[in-house]
Design a protein around this motif. Structure first.
Motif, PDB file in Angstrom:
ATOM      1  N   LEU A 195       0.839  -1.200   0.000  1.00  0.00           N
ATOM      2  CA  LEU A 195       0.000   0.000   0.000  1.00  0.00           C
ATOM      3  C   LEU A 195       0.872   1.248   0.000  1.00  0.00           C
ATOM      4  O   LEU A 195       1.771   1.381   0.828  1.00  0.00           O
ATOM      5  CB  LEU A 195      -0.877   0.044   1.259  1.00  0.00           C
ATOM      6  CG  LEU A 195      -2.187  -0.728   1.287  1.00  0.00           C
ATOM      7  CD1 LEU A 195      -2.901  -0.456   2.596  1.00  0.00           C
ATOM      8  CD2 LEU A 195      -3.073  -0.361   0.107  1.00  0.00           C
ATOM      9  N   ASP A 196       0.591   2.162  -0.912  1.00  0.00           N
ATOM     10  CA  ASP A 196       1.206   3.487  -0.890  1.00  0.00           C
ATOM     11  C   ASP A 196       0.177   4.425  -0.256  1.00  0.00           C
ATOM     12  O   ASP A 196      -0.797   4.821  -0.903  1.00  0.00           O
ATOM     13  CB  ASP A 196       1.540   3.899  -2.325  1.00  0.00           C
ATOM     14  CG  ASP A 196       2.154   5.292  -2.404  1.00  0.00           C
ATOM     15  OD1 ASP A 196       1.974   6.089  -1.451  1.00  0.00           O
ATOM     16  OD2 ASP A 196       2.789   5.588  -3.426  1.00  0.00           O
ATOM     17  N   LEU A 197       0.395   4.748   1.018  1.00  0.00           N
ATOM     18  CA  LEU A 197      -0.622   5.525   1.746  1.00  0.00           C
ATOM     19  C   LEU A 197      -0.782   6.936   1.176  1.00  0.00           C
ATOM     20  O   LEU A 197      -1.847   7.537   1.279  1.00  0.00           O
ATOM     21  CB  LEU A 197      -0.284   5.580   3.243  1.00  0.00           C
ATOM     22  CG  LEU A 197      -0.209   4.222   3.958  1.00  0.00           C
ATOM     23  CD1 LEU A 197       0.015   4.411   5.452  1.00  0.00           C
ATOM     24  CD2 LEU A 197      -1.467   3.386   3.718  1.00  0.00           C
ATOM     25  N   GLY A 198       0.276   7.457   0.562  1.00  0.00           N
ATOM     26  CA  GLY A 198       0.200   8.776  -0.073  1.00  0.00           C
ATOM     27  C   GLY A 198      -0.853   8.797  -1.178  1.00  0.00           C
ATOM     28  O   GLY A 198      -1.600   9.768  -1.331  1.00  0.00           O
ATOM     29  N   ARG A 199      -0.923   7.730  -1.945  1.00  0.00           N
ATOM     30  CA  ARG A 199      -1.935   7.640  -3.013  1.00  0.00           C
ATOM     31  C   ARG A 199      -3.346   7.689  -2.412  1.00  0.00           C
ATOM     32  O   ARG A 199      -4.237   8.364  -2.948  1.00  0.00           O
ATOM     33  CB  ARG A 199      -1.755   6.346  -3.819  1.00  0.00           C
ATOM     34  CG  ARG A 199      -0.481   6.320  -4.680  1.00  0.00           C
ATOM     35  CD  ARG A 199      -0.277   4.947  -5.338  1.00  0.00           C
ATOM     36  NE  ARG A 199      -1.389   4.553  -6.188  1.00  0.00           N
ATOM     37  CZ  ARG A 199      -1.497   4.844  -7.493  1.00  0.00           C
ATOM     38  NH1 ARG A 199      -0.538   5.543  -8.087  1.00  0.00           N
ATOM     39  NH2 ARG A 199      -2.534   4.429  -8.178  1.00  0.00           N
ATOM     40  N   ILE A 200      -3.547   6.981  -1.300  1.00  0.00           N
ATOM     41  CA  ILE A 200      -4.873   6.972  -0.659  1.00  0.00           C
ATOM     42  C   ILE A 200      -5.209   8.364  -0.135  1.00  0.00           C
ATOM     43  O   ILE A 200      -6.309   8.872  -0.345  1.00  0.00           O
ATOM     44  CB  ILE A 200      -4.915   5.935   0.489  1.00  0.00           C
ATOM     45  CG1 ILE A 200      -4.727   4.520  -0.072  1.00  0.00           C
ATOM     46  CG2 ILE A 200      -6.224   6.041   1.272  1.00  0.00           C
ATOM     47  CD1 ILE A 200      -4.672   3.416   0.981  1.00  0.00           C
ATOM     48  N   ARG A 201      -4.234   9.003   0.524  1.00  0.00           N
ATOM     49  CA  ARG A 201      -4.464  10.343   1.076  1.00  0.00           C
ATOM     50  C   ARG A 201      -4.832  11.341  -0.007  1.00  0.00           C
ATOM     51  O   ARG A 201      -5.680  12.197   0.196  1.00  0.00           O
ATOM     52  CB  ARG A 201      -3.201  10.833   1.794  1.00  0.00           C
ATOM     53  CG  ARG A 201      -3.015  10.196   3.144  1.00  0.00           C
ATOM     54  CD  ARG A 201      -2.378  11.148   4.161  1.00  0.00           C
ATOM     55  NE  ARG A 201      -2.273  10.406   5.426  1.00  0.00           N
ATOM     56  CZ  ARG A 201      -1.290   9.553   5.711  1.00  0.00           C
ATOM     57  NH1 ARG A 201      -0.306   9.353   4.841  1.00  0.00           N
ATOM     58  NH2 ARG A 201      -1.280   8.915   6.858  1.00  0.00           N
ATOM     59  N   ARG A 202      -4.174  11.233  -1.163  1.00  0.00           N
ATOM     60  CA  ARG A 202      -4.475  12.178  -2.247  1.00  0.00           C
ATOM     61  C   ARG A 202      -5.845  11.901  -2.872  1.00  0.00           C
ATOM     62  O   ARG A 202      -6.507  12.807  -3.364  1.00  0.00           O
ATOM     63  CB  ARG A 202      -3.365  12.134  -3.305  1.00  0.00           C
ATOM     64  CG  ARG A 202      -2.048  12.757  -2.806  1.00  0.00           C
ATOM     65  CD  ARG A 202      -1.011  12.898  -3.906  1.00  0.00           C
ATOM     66  NE  ARG A 202      -0.492  11.614  -4.378  1.00  0.00           N
ATOM     67  CZ  ARG A 202       0.532  10.945  -3.833  1.00  0.00           C
ATOM     68  NH1 ARG A 202       1.156  11.438  -2.770  1.00  0.00           N
ATOM     69  NH2 ARG A 202       0.933   9.790  -4.338  1.00  0.00           N
ATOM     70  N   ALA A 203      -6.274  10.633  -2.851  1.00  0.00           N
ATOM     71  CA  ALA A 203      -7.560  10.285  -3.472  1.00  0.00           C
ATOM     72  C   ALA A 203      -8.757  10.633  -2.582  1.00  0.00           C
ATOM     73  O   ALA A 203      -9.834  10.974  -3.078  1.00  0.00           O
ATOM     74  CB  ALA A 203      -7.580   8.794  -3.815  1.00  0.00           C
ATOM     75  N   LEU A 204      -8.574  10.550  -1.264  1.00  0.00           N
ATOM     76  CA  LEU A 204      -9.697  10.701  -0.321  1.00  0.00           C
ATOM     77  C   LEU A 204     -10.568  11.954  -0.521  1.00  0.00           C
ATOM     78  O   LEU A 204     -11.804  11.854  -0.480  1.00  0.00           O
ATOM     79  CB  LEU A 204      -9.168  10.678   1.119  1.00  0.00           C
ATOM     80  CG  LEU A 204      -9.155   9.321   1.827  1.00  0.00           C
ATOM     81  CD1 LEU A 204      -8.326   9.414   3.107  1.00  0.00           C
ATOM     82  CD2 LEU A 204     -10.573   8.862   2.191  1.00  0.00           C
ATOM     83  N   PRO A 205      -9.975  13.145  -0.733  1.00  0.00           N
ATOM     84  CA  PRO A 205     -10.822  14.350  -0.834  1.00  0.00           C
ATOM     85  C   PRO A 205     -11.790  14.312  -2.022  1.00  0.00           C
ATOM     86  O   PRO A 205     -12.773  15.060  -2.032  1.00  0.00           O
ATOM     87  CB  PRO A 205      -9.806  15.492  -1.013  1.00  0.00           C
ATOM     88  CG  PRO A 205      -8.514  14.943  -0.513  1.00  0.00           C
ATOM     89  CD  PRO A 205      -8.543  13.473  -0.784  1.00  0.00           C
ATOM     90  N   ASP A 206     -11.540  13.442  -2.995  1.00  0.00           N
ATOM     91  CA  ASP A 206     -12.437  13.366  -4.151  1.00  0.00           C
ATOM     92  C   ASP A 206     -13.825  12.843  -3.794  1.00  0.00           C
ATOM     93  O   ASP A 206     -14.757  12.956  -4.582  1.00  0.00           O
ATOM     94  CB  ASP A 206     -11.823  12.493  -5.252  1.00  0.00           C
ATOM     95  CG  ASP A 206     -10.649  13.180  -5.939  1.00  0.00           C
ATOM     96  OD1 ASP A 206     -10.584  14.429  -5.900  1.00  0.00           O
ATOM     97  OD2 ASP A 206      -9.806  12.475  -6.526  1.00  0.00           O
ATOM     98  N   PHE A 207     -13.964  12.262  -2.602  1.00  0.00           N
ATOM     99  CA  PHE A 207     -15.294  11.807  -2.168  1.00  0.00           C
ATOM    100  C   PHE A 207     -16.121  12.947  -1.574  1.00  0.00           C
ATOM    101  O   PHE A 207     -17.337  12.841  -1.445  1.00  0.00           O
ATOM    102  CB  PHE A 207     -15.176  10.708  -1.107  1.00  0.00           C
ATOM    103  CG  PHE A 207     -14.787   9.368  -1.651  1.00  0.00           C
ATOM    104  CD1 PHE A 207     -15.593   8.728  -2.595  1.00  0.00           C
ATOM    105  CD2 PHE A 207     -13.636   8.721  -1.224  1.00  0.00           C
ATOM    106  CE1 PHE A 207     -15.258   7.477  -3.099  1.00  0.00           C
ATOM    107  CE2 PHE A 207     -13.288   7.468  -1.717  1.00  0.00           C
ATOM    108  CZ  PHE A 207     -14.096   6.851  -2.652  1.00  0.00           C
ATOM    109  N   LEU A 208     -15.448  14.037  -1.167  1.00  0.00           N
ATOM    110  CA  LEU A 208     -16.152  15.122  -0.478  1.00  0.00           C
ATOM    111  C   LEU A 208     -17.167  15.805  -1.375  1.00  0.00           C
ATOM    112  O   LEU A 208     -17.004  15.879  -2.592  1.00  0.00           O
ATOM    113  CB  LEU A 208     -15.140  16.152   0.044  1.00  0.00           C
ATOM    114  CG  LEU A 208     -14.144  15.640   1.086  1.00  0.00           C
ATOM    115  CD1 LEU A 208     -13.130  16.733   1.436  1.00  0.00           C
ATOM    116  CD2 LEU A 208     -14.864  15.156   2.342  1.00  0.00           C
ATOM    117  N   GLY A 209     -18.236  16.311  -0.741  1.00  0.00           N
ATOM    118  CA  GLY A 209     -19.253  17.048  -1.484  1.00  0.00           C
ATOM    119  C   GLY A 209     -20.444  16.188  -1.857  1.00  0.00           C
ATOM    120  O   GLY A 209     -20.558  15.043  -1.422  1.00  0.00           O
TER     121      GLY A 209
END
Lengths: 247, 247
Positions: A135-149
């Protein structure tokens, strides 16, 4: 008749989910059986929503009508101690007759735990979903905000769902790593969640972390309204209904 | 033949303790069965010490002779994945033939968890001992240092023990409270512990916290060498063998 609201926690491991069903042990049946015994008459409860088999709750909300006012702590204690040890009754309060834990819920928070230890922890085998791959946790962190809204989350909803309006608003989507670096804790807060939504979001994020879905793919997956583009449904044992808020 | 040392964790809930016995499922039997299957010959293990039924381990140490050198991670992975899910093999290393996990242990650390929530947590019912009565944590904090140092711990040892020398040295005895204020975490580190010693220490501290034993009584209880003066034996589900150290 008066109406009570209660906050309950349960270990979902040995339940076939929250809602009553013909076969299998459910949280609702267990609570209704105990309440009916205490009240000496049939009591039915409402819950803020279902949880699936194996899914846990830290703060599920229920409500029920009750024949006569009782001291709150006495009622809480009776209900807590007379239900089986995998259900706890944390809090109880008197509410207006019009209260309904499902219809009036304004905000829900879910947690999802992922055990990423080299050896799966024996203590987490029913309480965290195990992920054995890189797991590359940086990739997950960058993707997470795309769920907002506010979005139509059809792509992140089980095809078995019968809900028509699949628009939901996500206020918070975050990931923390525990002190020992071997467990991930995801938190999702929103106005509501579709069937399997959190589990599909996590399944997709893990696939992003593992490099098999592009880290900027979430907006396209949402826009396509196609369940097959998202990742798999993560295992139920990692999921916790943490909190339900009302006006 | 070579000798391996392994660090293992286990959820003690469904075990009748660590050590082989005629009836009941034990950690030792489970490990020996798996090792023997992998080696295709009978393998026996030593453990750093027994743990009772229901007691957990985060860092139990075992050692065993093995027919031929193997890549460490391959052996760890095989052993970890082929034992049942309530045992994890965290680490494995090659040691000298003279290594013995029980005889050469220099220091052990135990944890003991106490659930003090108003409603017992469903998630802790097998992993923390529940204490439902009033506790003055200040009394416990003031009493804890009285365990430090070298003492004859006869008063804190099960009368079933067959050990002659009951002198042990405690290096560390502390209590922490979790963030939500509903769980106590005791840590005890020493050169060794007698049968039920940690559980009797905790049972005594809880009785001190509840006011039924004086907060300065521990030195007198130790000096009396009389098990009946100490508190009850706390429940096994709160106890964890955390770490074993060697020279």
């Amino acid at each position: 008749m008066v109406r009570y609201k209660a906050i309950i926690a349960y270990d979902g491991t040995n339940f076939s989910g929250f809602q009553s069903q013909i076969n299998g042990r459910t949280v609702q049946d267990e609570l209704e059986k105990t309440l009916s015994k205490i009240a000496n008459q049939k009591i039915k409860i409402n819950g803020s929503g279902r949880t699936d088999a194996g899914v846990h709750a830290l703060g599920q909300v229920i409500d029920f009508a009750w024949p006569v006012k009782r001291p709150l702590e006495k009622l809480r204690f009776a209900l807590d101690t007379q239900t089986s040890a995998d259900i706890a009754v944390k809090q109880i309060e008197l509410v207006e007759d019009s209260f309904h834990s499902r219809y009036l819920a304004k905000e829900k928070t879910y947690e999802f735990r992922v055990d990423i230890g080299k050896a799966r922890s024996p203590f987490r085998r029913f309480y965290s979903s195990y992920y054995r791959y890189e797991l590359d946790l940086g990739r997950i962190r960058r993707a997470l905000p795309d769920f907002l809204g506010s979005h139509d989350f059809t792509s992140f909803c089980s095809i078995k769902s019968e809900v028509n309006n699949k628009k939901r608003t996500i206020y918070e989507a975050k990931m923390e790593v525990n002190d020992t670096g071997d467990e991930l804790l995801f938190t999702f807060r929103g106005d509501g969640f579709l069937y399997n939504m959190v589990r599909i979001m996590v399944g997709t994020l893990l696939k992003i972390g593992n490099g098999r879905i592009s880290e900027d793919a979430i907006p396209q997956i949402i826009a396509a309204c196609d369940r097959s583009l998202a990742g798999p449904t993560a295992h139920p044992e990692g999921l916790y209904l943490k909190e339900v808020k009302y006006e």
